[in-house]
Write a protein that holds these residues in place. Structure first.
Motif, PDB file in Angstrom:
ATOM      1  N   LEU A 163       0.845  -1.196   0.000  1.00  0.00           N
ATOM      2  CA  LEU A 163       0.000   0.000   0.000  1.00  0.00           C
ATOM      3  C   LEU A 163       0.879   1.243   0.000  1.00  0.00           C
ATOM      4  O   LEU A 163       1.884   1.309   0.710  1.00  0.00           O
ATOM      5  N   ARG A 164       0.485   2.214  -0.786  1.00  0.00           N
ATOM      6  CA  ARG A 164       1.249   3.453  -0.882  1.00  0.00           C
ATOM      7  C   ARG A 164       1.045   4.307   0.367  1.00  0.00           C
ATOM      8  O   ARG A 164       0.003   4.264   1.002  1.00  0.00           O
ATOM      9  N   ILE A 165       2.043   5.112   0.660  1.00  0.00           N
ATOM     10  CA  ILE A 165       1.936   6.070   1.757  1.00  0.00           C
ATOM     11  C   ILE A 165       1.497   7.385   1.129  1.00  0.00           C
ATOM     12  O   ILE A 165       2.275   8.053   0.461  1.00  0.00           O
ATOM     13  N   THR A 166       0.225   7.720   1.333  1.00  0.00           N
ATOM     14  CA  THR A 166      -0.349   8.922   0.740  1.00  0.00           C
ATOM     15  C   THR A 166      -0.661   9.935   1.835  1.00  0.00           C
ATOM     16  O   THR A 166      -0.721   9.594   3.019  1.00  0.00           O
ATOM     17  N   GLN A 167      -0.909  11.161   1.427  1.00  0.00           N
ATOM     18  CA  GLN A 167      -1.259  12.215   2.392  1.00  0.00           C
ATOM     19  C   GLN A 167      -2.491  11.835   3.214  1.00  0.00           C
ATOM     20  O   GLN A 167      -2.463  11.972   4.435  1.00  0.00           O
ATOM     21  N   PRO A 168      -3.586  11.369   2.599  1.00  0.00           N
ATOM     22  CA  PRO A 168      -4.751  10.991   3.410  1.00  0.00           C
ATOM     23  C   PRO A 168      -4.443   9.860   4.398  1.00  0.00           C
ATOM     24  O   PRO A 168      -4.883   9.895   5.546  1.00  0.00           O
TER      25      PRO A 168
END
Length: 174
Positions: free
Chosen positions: A36-41
């Motif tokens: 899973l990507r590390i995104t701002q949300p």
């Protein structure tokens, strides 16, 4: 081009987190280990869960986020993904409301919910140890009988203990 108030794109140049907060570091590592990507949300939601440090509803978590950091649907989707990978644990409190909390170690946490104030408190260490020992014995018996993927939910509900009046001695627990 349509402008957006949020981004679900991976952060540019995201290396290892520079935060000294090991819980956040562990959460990022867990996200990465499941692809899973590390995104701002996701960062905002995980940070809100860590700050709350108690089971919280999706609406409470969303309310803790900075305006425009992510919408309510994103919070629902992220928490579902986090639950699936074991990053959060969901409990059912307060008339069926789902409450979420960080669960990096996979250990179940046990709580008591005040029926009158709706406050959630963690059980004391002695009660948790006793409960965990009992649950482990029951889960082992179920596995011996052929059950797989065994899990459980244990929550306690009680009226808040009233403080003793002046001149009254507290009732000793037995």
């Amino acid at each position: 081009m349509i402008a957006s108030t949020q981004t679900n794109h991976p952060l540019v140049n995201v290396g290892p987190p520079k935060s000294s907060d090991t819980v956040l570091d562990q959460a990022f590592a867990k996200l990465k280990s499941f692809g899973l990507r590390i995104t701002q949300p996701r960062i905002a939601i995980i940070s809100a869960l860590i700050k709350r440090n108690q089971p919280s509803s999706i609406e409470q978590i969303h309310g803790d986020l900075a305006d425009g950091s992510c919408d309510l649907v994103t919070v629902y989707r992220c928490l579902a993904a986090f639950e699936e990978i074991g990053l959060v644990r969901r409990s059912f409190f307060l008339n069926g409301t789902s409450l979420y909390e960080i669960s990096l170690d996979g250990a179940n946490r046990y709580h008591v919910v005040s029926k009158d104030t709706r406050e959630v408190q963690a059980l004391d260490a002695e009660s948790v140890a006793e409960l965990q020992a009992t649950v482990q014995r029951i889960e082992a018996r179920l596995r011996e009988k052929g059950f797989t993927n065994v899990s459980h939910v244990v929550e306690f509900f009680a009226d808040t203990a009233a403080a003793p009046s002046r001149g009254q001695k507290p009732v000793a627990a037995s």
